[in-house]
Design an enzyme around this catalytic site. Sequence first.
Site, mmCIF file in Angstrom:
data_model
loop_
_atom_site.group_PDB
_atom_site.id
_atom_site.type_symbol
_atom_site.label_atom_id
_atom_site.label_comp_id
_atom_site.label_asym_id
_atom_site.label_seq_id
_atom_site.Cartn_x
_atom_site.Cartn_y
_atom_site.Cartn_z
ATOM 1 N N LYS A 56 16.316 21.594 -11.494
ATOM 2 C CA LYS A 56 15.560 20.375 -11.804
ATOM 3 C C LYS A 56 16.400 19.331 -12.531
ATOM 4 C CE LYS A 56 11.823 19.528 -11.337
ATOM 5 N NZ LYS A 56 10.714 19.887 -12.232
ATOM 6 N N HIS A 68 0.828 -1.212 0.000
ATOM 7 C CA HIS A 68 0.000 0.000 0.000
ATOM 8 C C HIS A 68 0.865 1.267 0.000
ATOM 9 C CE1 HIS A 68 -3.424 -2.627 0.997
ATOM 10 N NE2 HIS A 68 -2.617 -3.179 1.886
ATOM 11 N N SER A 80 14.956 21.550 -16.683
ATOM 12 C CA SER A 80 13.813 22.436 -16.848
ATOM 13 C C SER A 80 14.234 23.698 -17.582
ATOM 14 C CB SER A 80 13.232 22.807 -15.486
ATOM 15 O OG SER A 80 12.352 23.907 -15.580
ATOM 16 N N GLU A 122 9.449 8.405 -17.345
ATOM 17 C CA GLU A 122 8.078 8.868 -17.550
ATOM 18 C C GLU A 122 7.592 8.553 -18.961
ATOM 19 O OE1 GLU A 122 8.308 12.600 -14.382
ATOM 20 O OE2 GLU A 122 8.459 12.980 -16.527
ATOM 21 N N ASN A 139 14.946 15.875 -14.146
ATOM 22 C CA ASN A 139 13.698 15.142 -14.329
ATOM 23 C C ASN A 139 13.922 13.733 -14.884
ATOM 24 O OD1 ASN A 139 12.296 17.492 -13.578
ATOM 25 N ND2 ASN A 139 12.296 18.231 -15.687
ATOM 26 N N LYS A 191 -1.941 -3.950 -39.220
ATOM 27 C CA LYS A 191 -0.495 -3.798 -39.398
ATOM 28 C C LYS A 191 0.118 -2.612 -38.666
ATOM 29 C CE LYS A 191 -1.140 -5.812 -43.925
ATOM 30 N NZ LYS A 191 -2.609 -5.864 -43.652
ATOM 31 N N TYR A 234 -11.230 -13.546 -45.421
ATOM 32 C CA TYR A 234 -10.556 -12.253 -45.415
ATOM 33 C C TYR A 234 -11.573 -11.137 -45.587
ATOM 34 C CZ TYR A 234 -7.374 -8.417 -46.334
ATOM 35 O OH TYR A 234 -6.710 -7.225 -46.248
#
Length: 467
Positions: free
Chosen positions: A285, A158, A279, A292, A287, A327, A319
Amino acid sequence: MSTQKLWGGRFTATGAQYVDDFGASISFDQELAAEDIAGSLAHVKMLKKTGILPAADVDQIVAGLETLDQRLQAGKLEFSTVNEDIHMNIEALLTAEIGPVAGKLHTARSRNDQVATDLHLYLKHRLPLILTRLHQLETVLVDKASQHVETVMPGYTHLQHAQPISYAHYLLAYYQMFRRDAERLTFNQQHTDISPLGAAALAGTTFPIDREYSAQLLGFDAVYHNSLDAVSDRDFVLEFLSNAAILMMHLSRFCEEIVSWSSYEFNYITLSDQFSTGSSIMPQKKNPDMAELIRGKSGRVYGNLFSLLTVMKGLPLAYNKDLQEDKEGVFDTVTTVLTCLHVFTGMLETLTVNEQRMAHATTNDFSNATELADYLANKGIPFRQAHAIVGKLVLDGLKNHRTLQEIPLAEYQQISPLIQADVYHDLEAKVAVQRRHSLGGTGFDQIRAELARAREQLAAAPEGPEA
């Protein structure tokens, strides 16, 4: 290049340019050019072996296809929307190269089995590349874990401090995830390694073809045994997209923790400048943009899976033009997965582990509460009673800003005279980790055994091509 439709014999009118553009797939399926030429070479060689086409015609077609392949490798093939897709473009280019004999190439086949063959070949050639990248990541994980067997950190449930664990144990949890990914992708090869070539449009052909021979030429292990299934099956693609989505989910989870743990609040790890950005306005900064981005790119892979599932869910046999949509998502997923694995592996290999910060986080918390409960249980106190006792001690510690190891022995002995000075040894985070010898646990001996097992697994994995 010819501008007449190769299928236009029964038509008296042509579509408007915007209709042709809408129906054409050459803008993306040119990615299959090498596979299409390879499939055509295998097909025409089979036509020669079976005597369906004269040897002289086949030799001319083979020479023309090999010329096209050389031009393709040199980046000198130009494709046209007029010819709709890669199959028609290659045939039109071949016709321009060797003349009308090129029209014999399509004997005993259809674009339906042709496109299915191309897609099988495409994934057959790229799955080993992905497995190679995955193997490289697993190797870095094991190497990193071997350096941090006795590096202690908080384990979380948690996202709350739960119990102290080894950082190597944490890394090996992800190794297990990626090992399963490798197993799924390896199995995926089994369903990819089947040849649809020779199924023709949907019903097979009256020509005396040899499908096993063309499959052998293309390196396939087997052939489809039902022509309807051969041209309409995209399960092997869905398996790949599903496996890729699970792999990206694992990368995303790992990236989520990298983003959190490289923050000022955690400061468990420091990313290399190579895999960080700054930044435009805040000079301080650093980052974790690569982590991400990988986390974000999982969404596009999920989207590619759901897109094809949606396309397939209502299609009748065999088909249908809808399958033109099978694709782009595959091409995008292959590129995304290969790139993400490459970047993630470099990011993991170069990050620095802040061992002291991790250790400090386990000495100023209550993640050793279970150790005290186990200690009491070993002294004969029922575990449920021990759990309640320790819970009250934790509550008191939170109020008085005092950890369990800071409670005087006299107070402990008021709870039970069975508690001795050795309790402080058991409350040490490193000791708590070291003592967990159960199979699969975080104990140092167990981790070393798992590292040895992981190295054996990686050594046994077949060596793949360079990605």
